[in-house]
Design an enzyme around this catalytic site. Structure first.
Site, mmCIF file in Angstrom:
data_model
loop_
_atom_site.group_PDB
_atom_site.id
_atom_site.type_symbol
_atom_site.label_atom_id
_atom_site.label_comp_id
_atom_site.label_asym_id
_atom_site.label_seq_id
_atom_site.Cartn_x
_atom_site.Cartn_y
_atom_site.Cartn_z
ATOM 1 N N LYS A 108 1.633 -4.140 6.491
ATOM 2 C CA LYS A 108 2.139 -4.213 5.106
ATOM 3 C C LYS A 108 3.649 -3.922 5.069
ATOM 4 O O LYS A 108 4.361 -4.470 4.236
ATOM 5 C CB LYS A 108 1.420 -3.187 4.237
ATOM 6 C CG LYS A 108 -0.053 -3.442 4.063
ATOM 7 C CD LYS A 108 -0.290 -4.535 3.051
ATOM 8 C CE LYS A 108 -1.753 -4.671 2.713
ATOM 9 N NZ LYS A 108 -2.053 -5.758 1.797
ATOM 10 N N TYR A 165 -2.777 -1.450 10.579
ATOM 11 C CA TYR A 165 -2.951 -2.150 9.294
ATOM 12 C C TYR A 165 -1.798 -1.790 8.349
ATOM 13 O O TYR A 165 -1.139 -2.671 7.790
ATOM 14 C CB TYR A 165 -4.301 -1.787 8.647
ATOM 15 C CG TYR A 165 -4.214 -1.877 7.147
ATOM 16 C CD1 TYR A 165 -4.101 -3.117 6.520
ATOM 17 C CD2 TYR A 165 -4.152 -0.723 6.339
ATOM 18 C CE1 TYR A 165 -3.949 -3.197 5.132
ATOM 19 C CE2 TYR A 165 -4.005 -0.806 4.973
ATOM 20 C CZ TYR A 165 -3.900 -2.041 4.366
ATOM 21 O OH TYR A 165 -3.734 -2.131 3.011
ATOM 22 N N HIS A 166 -1.575 -0.479 8.157
ATOM 23 C CA HIS A 166 -0.514 -0.089 7.213
ATOM 24 C C HIS A 166 0.832 -0.656 7.667
ATOM 25 O O HIS A 166 1.665 -1.051 6.844
ATOM 26 C CB HIS A 166 -0.447 1.439 7.078
ATOM 27 C CG HIS A 166 -1.600 2.037 6.312
ATOM 28 N ND1 HIS A 166 -2.695 2.590 6.920
ATOM 29 C CD2 HIS A 166 -1.825 2.165 4.980
ATOM 30 C CE1 HIS A 166 -3.553 3.045 5.998
ATOM 31 N NE2 HIS A 166 -3.039 2.794 4.817
ATOM 32 N N THR A 209 0.831 -1.204 0.000
ATOM 33 C CA THR A 209 0.000 0.000 0.000
ATOM 34 C C THR A 209 0.865 1.253 0.000
ATOM 35 O O THR A 209 1.968 1.260 0.579
ATOM 36 C CB THR A 209 -0.945 -0.018 1.222
ATOM 37 O OG1 THR A 209 -1.704 1.164 1.223
ATOM 38 C CG2 THR A 209 -0.211 -0.133 2.539
ATOM 39 N N SER A 228 -1.193 3.440 10.470
ATOM 40 C CA SER A 228 -2.132 2.616 11.261
ATOM 41 C C SER A 228 -1.478 1.251 11.459
ATOM 42 O O SER A 228 -0.523 0.903 10.765
ATOM 43 C CB SER A 228 -3.462 2.423 10.524
ATOM 44 O OG SER A 228 -3.294 1.515 9.444
HETATM 45 P P1 NAD Z 1 -11.119 -7.076 0.755
HETATM 46 O O1 NAD Z 1 -11.184 -7.121 2.234
HETATM 47 O O2 NAD Z 1 -12.375 -6.785 -0.005
HETATM 48 O O3 NAD Z 1 -10.517 -8.461 0.203
HETATM 49 C C1 NAD Z 1 -9.554 -9.216 0.894
HETATM 50 C C2 NAD Z 1 -9.981 -10.682 0.824
HETATM 51 O O4 NAD Z 1 -9.017 -11.480 1.506
HETATM 52 C C3 NAD Z 1 -11.342 -10.930 1.500
HETATM 53 O O5 NAD Z 1 -12.215 -11.593 0.623
HETATM 54 C C4 NAD Z 1 -10.987 -11.789 2.720
HETATM 55 O O6 NAD Z 1 -12.018 -12.722 3.029
HETATM 56 C C5 NAD Z 1 -9.680 -12.452 2.285
HETATM 57 N N1 NAD Z 1 -8.797 -12.820 3.399
HETATM 58 C C6 NAD Z 1 -8.365 -12.030 4.422
HETATM 59 N N2 NAD Z 1 -7.580 -12.728 5.248
HETATM 60 C C7 NAD Z 1 -7.473 -13.982 4.743
HETATM 61 C C8 NAD Z 1 -6.799 -15.160 5.150
HETATM 62 N N3 NAD Z 1 -6.076 -15.193 6.280
HETATM 63 N N4 NAD Z 1 -6.899 -16.282 4.395
HETATM 64 C C9 NAD Z 1 -7.652 -16.259 3.260
HETATM 65 N N5 NAD Z 1 -8.332 -15.182 2.825
HETATM 66 C C10 NAD Z 1 -8.245 -14.042 3.562
HETATM 67 O O7 NAD Z 1 -9.976 -6.039 0.367
HETATM 68 P P2 NAD Z 1 -9.664 -5.318 -1.032
HETATM 69 O O8 NAD Z 1 -10.158 -3.923 -0.959
HETATM 70 O O9 NAD Z 1 -10.055 -6.187 -2.159
HETATM 71 O O10 NAD Z 1 -8.082 -5.241 -0.940
HETATM 72 C C11 NAD Z 1 -7.293 -6.327 -1.388
HETATM 73 C C12 NAD Z 1 -5.829 -6.053 -1.102
HETATM 74 O O11 NAD Z 1 -5.418 -4.858 -1.737
HETATM 75 C C13 NAD Z 1 -5.534 -5.917 0.385
HETATM 76 O O12 NAD Z 1 -4.331 -6.580 0.678
HETATM 77 C C14 NAD Z 1 -5.385 -4.418 0.555
HETATM 78 O O13 NAD Z 1 -4.515 -4.147 1.609
HETATM 79 C C15 NAD Z 1 -4.829 -3.983 -0.775
HETATM 80 N N6 NAD Z 1 -5.213 -2.596 -1.091
HETATM 81 C C16 NAD Z 1 -6.526 -2.239 -1.190
HETATM 82 C C17 NAD Z 1 -6.854 -0.915 -1.498
HETATM 83 C C18 NAD Z 1 -8.286 -0.435 -1.610
HETATM 84 O O14 NAD Z 1 -8.488 0.771 -1.793
HETATM 85 N N7 NAD Z 1 -9.280 -1.308 -1.523
HETATM 86 C C19 NAD Z 1 -5.825 0.015 -1.736
HETATM 87 C C20 NAD Z 1 -4.494 -0.392 -1.602
HETATM 88 C C21 NAD Z 1 -4.185 -1.703 -1.285
HETATM 89 N N1 USQ Z 2 -11.058 10.353 4.818
HETATM 90 C C1 USQ Z 2 -11.918 11.445 4.980
HETATM 91 N N2 USQ Z 2 -13.247 11.192 5.068
HETATM 92 C C2 USQ Z 2 -13.780 9.942 4.992
HETATM 93 C C3 USQ Z 2 -12.904 8.842 4.820
HETATM 94 C C4 USQ Z 2 -11.551 9.093 4.751
HETATM 95 O O1 USQ Z 2 -11.476 12.589 5.047
HETATM 96 O O2 USQ Z 2 -15.024 9.803 5.080
HETATM 97 C C5 USQ Z 2 -9.603 10.587 4.677
HETATM 98 C C6 USQ Z 2 -8.739 9.849 5.700
HETATM 99 O O3 USQ Z 2 -8.556 10.612 6.865
HETATM 100 C C7 USQ Z 2 -7.442 9.639 4.916
HETATM 101 C C8 USQ Z 2 -7.890 9.548 3.469
HETATM 102 O O4 USQ Z 2 -9.227 10.058 3.412
HETATM 103 O O5 USQ Z 2 -6.624 10.757 5.032
HETATM 104 C C9 USQ Z 2 -7.901 8.123 2.914
HETATM 105 O O6 USQ Z 2 -8.716 7.310 3.740
HETATM 106 P P1 USQ Z 2 -9.345 5.949 3.192
HETATM 107 O O7 USQ Z 2 -10.182 5.362 4.269
HETATM 108 O O8 USQ Z 2 -9.960 6.164 1.863
HETATM 109 O O9 USQ Z 2 -8.013 5.083 2.916
HETATM 110 P P2 USQ Z 2 -7.013 4.337 3.873
HETATM 111 O O10 USQ Z 2 -7.476 4.276 5.268
HETATM 112 O O11 USQ Z 2 -5.651 4.918 3.658
HETATM 113 O O12 USQ Z 2 -7.074 2.851 3.324
HETATM 114 C C10 USQ Z 2 -7.462 2.510 1.982
HETATM 115 C C11 USQ Z 2 -7.705 1.007 1.967
HETATM 116 C C12 USQ Z 2 -6.409 0.277 2.305
HETATM 117 C C13 USQ Z 2 -5.301 0.732 1.391
HETATM 118 C C14 USQ Z 2 -5.151 2.256 1.394
HETATM 119 C C15 USQ Z 2 -4.215 2.763 0.322
HETATM 120 O O13 USQ Z 2 -8.734 0.663 2.900
HETATM 121 O O14 USQ Z 2 -6.598 -1.126 2.172
HETATM 122 O O15 USQ Z 2 -4.109 0.151 1.764
HETATM 123 O O16 USQ Z 2 -6.432 2.851 1.089
HETATM 124 S S1 USQ Z 2 -3.191 4.081 0.891
HETATM 125 O O17 USQ Z 2 -4.040 5.099 1.504
HETATM 126 O O18 USQ Z 2 -2.474 4.570 -0.231
HETATM 127 O O19 USQ Z 2 -2.316 3.490 1.896
#
Ligand code: NAD
Ligand code: USQ
Length: 386
Positions: free
Chosen positions: A185, A181-182, A144, A179
């Site tokens: 990664k 979470y981050h 991420t 966070s």
């Molecule tokens: P999502 O939660 O919709 O999908 C993740 C999937 O992984 C889910 O279906 C969940 O059931 C499965 N999973 C989680 N833990 C598991 C485990 N231990 N074993 C097997 N399956 C498991 O998330 P998404 O939005 O599709 O994101 C996918 C990936 O991309 C994530 O790694 C996320 O960090 C990354 N990512 C997402 C975004 C975004 O904006 N959605 C942005 C940047 C990075």
């Molecule tokens: N934000 C607002 N209002 C909202 C929601 C979010 O101002 O209602 C702000 C947050 O404070 C943050 C930014 O928007 O500054 C992004 O928040 P987000 O919830 O859209 O994204 P983030 O928490 O960073 O996480 C999402 C995905 C995660 C992925 C990440 C990419 O959930 O899986 O890793 O985006 S990145 O941000 O580049 O790390």
């Protein structure tokens, strides 16, 4: 190629599995379906209804004539990981299967521990299984952009050449994530780089920005192929949430003054970036990093864009930021690697936002407006002195 998509039931994993299948690859899908149980825990659901995996796979076979292999199981269980790799024999593994919400990881101690255990242990099991079963497998891992945080210097693609006391080395770019979470990664990235260095694993770490959008060419072919679209304050991402809030007539929730800037990309670019990475593997021993984003916006810019394009009235509300993050900062990211391999980005357009307004309007009755407001706070109350 034979490609295993881990997390293939998720928002991005499902459309990616279809995109790779459509491109002619043999695709296997792995998931433990835990994302559906987070919905139950939080009392929410995807704005767009999604089918169960058996229906999704049957629908894809109806539409395309192609089969997807399906493995239900948990990556934190090593036996399951080893058995799946031995059975499917992938050339490439795309790893999406992690707990991906920053607010979810910040709910309390147990959610932080769950997130780091799930993500770090699952990824480590995978690295061992790859090294022991077939070290030639190419891992395409979803990282991420938030791993870097918002440093006051340019963000490079994963690596930085550092000069210190007259000596120079190429180091992993320093990380300042926002966070637990981050942080998970960041830990994954270090584990993968180490595996590449000691075992000759080949890996591409895709530091993806915030994704927006709900449809790809493949998912649009049949409503049974729809992917999820989250609006709640825990799993909904910012631009998707602003679109949904506009259609609902609810205020757009800008946290603080909205000066936070992030990298973004369209879901159609996510699936294409993955195809490009899979078809152009890293070398043995190479830890290759791409910054997977196409544009940067501040949160305030996004709110103003949605407000300008939505045909009805839109209210923007600056609410107290529940997160601890920099209110204003420098943000300049290098993201040329995927473009050099052929990515043609879909930049944020009026037509994309208009189509998202329409998708939202169709399912608006499914929204629970109480789930729109953030309740998870990063800061801890100071304990009372006794
Ligand atoms: P999502 O939660 O919709 O999908 C993740 C999937 O992984 C889910 O279906 C969940 O059931 C499965 N999973 C989680 N833990 C598991 C485990 N231990 N074993 C097997 N399956 C498991 O998330 P998404 O939005 O599709 O994101 C996918 C990936 O991309 C994530 O790694 C996320 O960090 C990354 N990512 C997402 C975004 C975004 O904006 N959605 C942005 C940047 C990075
Ligand atoms: N934000 C607002 N209002 C909202 C929601 C979010 O101002 O209602 C702000 C947050 O404070 C943050 C930014 O928007 O500054 C992004 O928040 P987000 O919830 O859209 O994204 P983030 O928490 O960073 O996480 C999402 C995905 C995660 C992925 C990440 C990419 O959930 O899986 O890793 O985006 S990145 O941000 O580049 O790390």
């Amino acid at each position: 190629m034979r490609v295993l998509v881990l997390g293939g039931d998720g928002y991005l994993g499902w459309p990616t599995a279809l995109h790779l299948s459509e491109a002619g690859h043999e695709v296997g899908v792995v998931d433990n379906l835990v994302r559906r149980s987070y919905d139950e825990e939080l009392g929410v659901r995807s704005l767009v209804p999604i089918e169960d995996m058996a229906t999704r796979i049957a629908a894809w076979q109806d539409v395309s004539g192609k089969r997807l292999a399906w493995y239900e199981g948990d990556l934190t269980e090593a036996d399951f990981v080893y058995e799946t790799l031995r059975d499917f024999r992938p050339d490439a593994i795309v790893h999406f299967a992690e707990q991906r919400s920053a607010p979810y990881s910040m709910i309390d101690r147990s959610h932080a521990v769950y997130t780091q255990h799930n993500n770090v242990v699952g990824n480590l099991n995978l690295l061992y299984a790859m090294a022991e079963i077939d070290p030639d497998i190419h891992l395409v891992k979803l990282g991420t952009m938030g791993e870097y945080g918002t440093p006051n210097i340019d963000i490079e693609e994963g690596w930085l050449t550092v000069e210190h006391n007259g000596r120079t080395d190429r180091m992993l770019y320093p990380k300042k994530p926002g966070s637990f979470y981050h942080l998970s990664k960041v830990h994954d990235s270090h584990n993968i780089e180490f595996a590449c260095r000691i075992w000759g694993t080949r890996a591409t770490d895709l530091n993806q920005g915030v994704v927006y959008g709900q449809q790809t060419a493949a998912t649009a072919k049949d409503p049974r192929l729809a992917t999820r679209f989250d609006y709640d304050a825990v799993f909904g991402t910012v631009l998707n949430r602003f679109v949904i809030q506009a259609v609902l007539g609810q205020p757009l929730t800008v946290y603080g003054q909205g000066g936070q800037t992030r990298g973004f990309l369209d879901i159609r670019d996510t699936v294409e970036c993955i195809r490009i990475a899979v078809e152009n593997p890293a070398d043995r021993g190479e830890f290759r990093v791409f910054n997977q984003m196409t544009e940067s916006f501040s949160v305030a810019d996004l709110a103003n864009t949605v407000s300008r394009l939505y045909p009805g009235e839109v209210r923007i509300e600056n609410i107290e930021n529940p997160r601890v993050e920099q209110a204003e900062h420098y943000y300049n990211v290098k993201h040329t690697g995927l473009v050099e391999l052929g990515l043609q980005p879909h930049l944020l357009s009026d037509t994309l936002l208009e189509s998202l307004f329409d998708i939202t309007a169709e399912h608006v009755s499914r929204v629970d407006t109480a789930a729109l407001l953030p309740t998870v706070r990063w800061a801890k109350e100071t304990p009372a002195v006794v």
